[in-house]
Design a protein around this motif. Structure first.
Motif, PDB file in Angstrom:
ATOM      1  N   UNK A 160      12.259  31.955  -5.019  1.00  0.00           N
ATOM      2  CA  UNK A 160      13.464  32.583  -5.575  1.00  0.00           C
ATOM      3  C   UNK A 160      13.072  33.845  -6.332  1.00  0.00           C
ATOM      4  N   UNK A 161      13.774  34.927  -6.126  1.00  0.00           N
ATOM      5  CA  UNK A 161      13.524  36.228  -6.790  1.00  0.00           C
ATOM      6  C   UNK A 161      12.085  36.695  -6.611  1.00  0.00           C
ATOM      7  N   UNK A 162      11.714  36.938  -5.394  1.00  0.00           N
ATOM      8  CA  UNK A 162      10.328  37.341  -5.110  1.00  0.00           C
ATOM      9  C   UNK A 162      10.238  38.854  -4.912  1.00  0.00           C
ATOM     10  N   UNK A 163       9.072  39.421  -5.172  1.00  0.00           N
ATOM     11  CA  UNK A 163       8.898  40.849  -4.888  1.00  0.00           C
ATOM     12  C   UNK A 163       8.446  41.014  -3.438  1.00  0.00           C
ATOM     13  N   UNK A 179      13.476  32.888   0.875  1.00  0.00           N
ATOM     14  CA  UNK A 179      13.743  33.688  -0.330  1.00  0.00           C
ATOM     15  C   UNK A 179      15.166  33.452  -0.800  1.00  0.00           C
ATOM     16  N   UNK A 180      15.351  33.503  -2.113  1.00  0.00           N
ATOM     17  CA  UNK A 180      16.705  33.539  -2.667  1.00  0.00           C
ATOM     18  C   UNK A 180      16.821  34.912  -3.315  1.00  0.00           C
ATOM     19  N   UNK A 181      17.694  35.746  -2.773  1.00  0.00           N
ATOM     20  CA  UNK A 181      17.778  37.129  -3.256  1.00  0.00           C
ATOM     21  C   UNK A 181      19.199  37.640  -3.034  1.00  0.00           C
ATOM     22  N   UNK A 182      19.846  38.022  -4.129  1.00  0.00           N
ATOM     23  CA  UNK A 182      21.223  38.506  -4.032  1.00  0.00           C
ATOM     24  C   UNK A 182      21.320  39.860  -3.352  1.00  0.00           C
ATOM     25  N   UNK A 188      12.134  41.947   0.400  1.00  0.00           N
ATOM     26  CA  UNK A 188      11.969  40.488   0.449  1.00  0.00           C
ATOM     27  C   UNK A 188      12.980  39.876   1.406  1.00  0.00           C
ATOM     28  N   UNK A 189      14.259  40.291   1.253  1.00  0.00           N
ATOM     29  CA  UNK A 189      15.320  39.725   2.099  1.00  0.00           C
ATOM     30  C   UNK A 189      15.009  39.948   3.577  1.00  0.00           C
ATOM     31  N   UNK A 190      14.463  41.131   3.888  1.00  0.00           N
ATOM     32  CA  UNK A 190      14.179  41.462   5.294  1.00  0.00           C
ATOM     33  C   UNK A 190      12.929  40.772   5.804  1.00  0.00           C
TER      34      UNK A 190
END
Ligand code: PTJ
Length: 250
Positions: A160-163, A179-182, A188-190
């Motif tokens: 969660x919330x990773x760089x 990943x958990x990313x808003x 990270x999301x990609x």
């Protein structure tokens, strides 16, 4: 400060207060507040709710963690401040290890976070004594430090919330990364295998419920859920939500 429950941004203000408390007690880094501000802006645009596509990502993530042979849940200073009890409960239901893994690592912060998680019932947690490095990152960098029996040896890691760099390093080491990313546009999301575009304060409790419901599902059905999942499609759906959501909210 006492927050009024009638304030339209009551939930959001409570979350901010948990993080500022986290900074005061040494759990959360100051930069964690900035990271939260970015997340909060995306959450506002998404309507501060779990969208259908986020729920699908959460279901696929739970399937992947249940199907894993060595799942690990990574905890940083924001997660420890926002969802300490819930992340421990998720580890318990999934039978997954918990490892403290910090971007701004200091031994003191690791100890404070470990003590904090122990108050919430954590036992056998990893991260206090790292004995391996994520080799795609510079080995001297504190954020590359992990445990052999934890993130280093994991086949599936929840971050969660990773760089972006560390997410790419984990993927480069052949791991499946959730990943958990808003921010659906982040590196990270990609890079992640599964990206949950949702706030950790909703995503982790949702995943606990899903894990309880799904834990007796057979391996073929779990594989089916995982193989039908398409991360790019889910990121596009999140962006679409932001673009097309009505303007009628207060
Ligand atoms: O505690 P440490 O030292 O490990 O540091 C943790 C932070 C979060 C400071 C560090 O990992 C960092 O700098 O992260 P980034 O690169 O700023 O990325 C954080 C991402 O998380 C951003 O894309 C935010 O949009 C997103 N985010 C922030 N708050 C939330 C969130 N996603 C889900 N839920 C949130 N509450």
């Amino acid at each position: 400060m006492t927050l009024s429950k009638t304030h339209p941004r009551y939930q959001s203000l409570c979350i901010r207060e948990r993080l500022t408390d986290g900074v005061r007690t040494g759990i959360t880094s100051q930069t964690g507040l900035i990271a939260h501000g970015r997340g909060e802006a995306f959450d506002y645009l998404l309507g501060e709710r779990t969208t259908d596509s986020a729920m699908r990502s959460e279901e696929a993530a739970v399937a992947m963690l249940l199907a894993a042979s060595h799942p690990v849940l990574s905890v940083n200073g924001n997660v420890a401040a926002l969802v300490p009890g819930e992340i421990i409960e998720l580890g318990r239901v999934l039978n997954a290890a918990i490892e403290i893994n910090l971007f701004y690592r200091t031994e003191e912060r690791v100890r404070i976070i470990a003590d904090h998680l122990r108050i919430y019932g954590a036992a056998g947690m990893l991260g206090e004594y790292p004995d391996a490095a994520l080799h795609p990152l510079p080995p001297e960098h504190p954020r590359s430090r992990v445990c052999k029996g934890g993130i280093y040896g994991a086949d599936v890691v929840l971050v969660p919330l990773e760089d972006g760099d560390r997410c790419q390093a984990l993927v480069g080491m052949g791991k499946s990364v959730i990943a958990i990313d808003l921010n659906p546009l982040s590196r990270t999301a990609k890079a992640a295998t599964i990206t949950i575009v949702d706030n950790v304060v909703r995503a982790i409790p949702n995943m606990v419920e899903l894990a309880i419901r799904m834990k007796d599902i057979d391996a073929d059905r779990l594989d089916d859920i995982i193989s039908r999942y398409d991360n790019e499609e889910m990121l596009r759906a999140a962006i679409e939500e932001i673009v097309t959501r009505g303007v009628g909210r207060v």
